[in-house]
Design a protein around this motif. Structure first.
Motif, mmCIF file in Angstrom:
data_model
loop_
_atom_site.group_PDB
_atom_site.id
_atom_site.type_symbol
_atom_site.label_atom_id
_atom_site.label_comp_id
_atom_site.label_asym_id
_atom_site.label_seq_id
_atom_site.Cartn_x
_atom_site.Cartn_y
_atom_site.Cartn_z
ATOM 1 N N GLY A 1 0.825 -1.205 0.000
ATOM 2 C CA GLY A 1 0.000 0.000 0.000
ATOM 3 C C GLY A 1 0.856 1.250 0.000
ATOM 4 O O GLY A 1 1.994 1.241 0.462
ATOM 5 N N THR A 2 0.303 2.308 -0.573
ATOM 6 C CA THR A 2 0.956 3.614 -0.625
ATOM 7 C C THR A 2 -0.100 4.666 -0.313
ATOM 8 O O THR A 2 -1.236 4.335 0.017
ATOM 9 C CB THR A 2 1.543 3.888 -2.025
ATOM 10 N N ASP A 3 0.264 5.926 -0.450
ATOM 11 C CA ASP A 3 -0.724 6.991 -0.272
ATOM 12 C C ASP A 3 -1.820 6.907 -1.328
ATOM 13 O O ASP A 3 -2.961 7.264 -1.082
ATOM 14 C CB ASP A 3 -0.058 8.370 -0.347
ATOM 15 N N GLU A 4 -1.457 6.427 -2.524
ATOM 16 C CA GLU A 4 -2.416 6.360 -3.632
ATOM 17 C C GLU A 4 -3.118 5.017 -3.770
ATOM 18 O O GLU A 4 -4.258 4.959 -4.212
ATOM 19 C CB GLU A 4 -1.700 6.622 -4.960
ATOM 20 N N TYR A 5 -2.424 3.925 -3.432
ATOM 21 C CA TYR A 5 -2.940 2.592 -3.690
ATOM 22 C C TYR A 5 -3.094 1.784 -2.406
ATOM 23 O O TYR A 5 -2.304 1.916 -1.480
ATOM 24 C CB TYR A 5 -2.007 1.823 -4.633
ATOM 25 N N ASP A 6 -4.124 0.935 -2.398
ATOM 26 C CA ASP A 6 -4.307 -0.021 -1.312
ATOM 27 C C ASP A 6 -3.315 -1.164 -1.540
ATOM 28 O O ASP A 6 -2.697 -1.256 -2.601
ATOM 29 C CB ASP A 6 -5.745 -0.541 -1.331
ATOM 30 N N ALA A 7 -3.165 -2.052 -0.585
ATOM 31 C CA ALA A 7 -2.276 -3.208 -0.746
ATOM 32 C C ALA A 7 -2.766 -4.050 -1.925
ATOM 33 O O ALA A 7 -3.978 -4.212 -2.131
ATOM 34 C CB ALA A 7 -2.264 -4.041 0.526
#
Length: 126
Positions: free
Chosen positions: A82-88
């Protein structure tokens, strides 16, 4: 830089999965009302090697006991927790969905690869 290069093994028919490993990548967005909304942006088909994770440990929780099923995916495609933009990322393999809970970057080994530990989203039989 280590001299070991395992990148050729990740696509070798003797080791790699016969069918592509599917990965669902989900974008995190905020709706007009300020609520989190997830949107599946892409389904990737990647080559790689899938092995059993840490076995099937028994997890005891207040709501009951369950078996935690894990796999490890080795691929030259970078998977994410996961990132700020994407889920795991969610790995779809063997008829089950697994969420990436740990991704190790082995980019210094030859062409590089990712080793991702993934946990089943629903318990076996569930």
């Amino acid at each position: 830089m280590p001299l070991l290069d395992v990148s050729d093994l990740l696509s070798d028919p003797m080791f790699a999965e016969e069918t592509p490993i599917r990965v669902r990548r989900t974008l995190r967005m905020v709706s007009d009302r300020g609520r989190a909304v997830d949107d599946v942006v892409e389904i990737l088909e990647i080559e790689g090697v899938v092995t059993q994770g840490s076995g099937s440990p028994l997890v005891r929780a207040p709501e009951g006991s369950r078996i935690l099923s894990t796999i490890t995916v080795h691929s030259d495609t970078r998977l994410t927790t996961g990132t700020d933009e994407y889920d795991a990322d969610v790995v779809i393999w063997g008829g089950r969905d697994y969420t990436v809970m740990n991704a190790a970057d082995w980019s210094t080994f030859g062409a590089g690869f990712c080793s991702a530990t993934c946990a089943a989203i629903a318990p076996a039989g569930g």
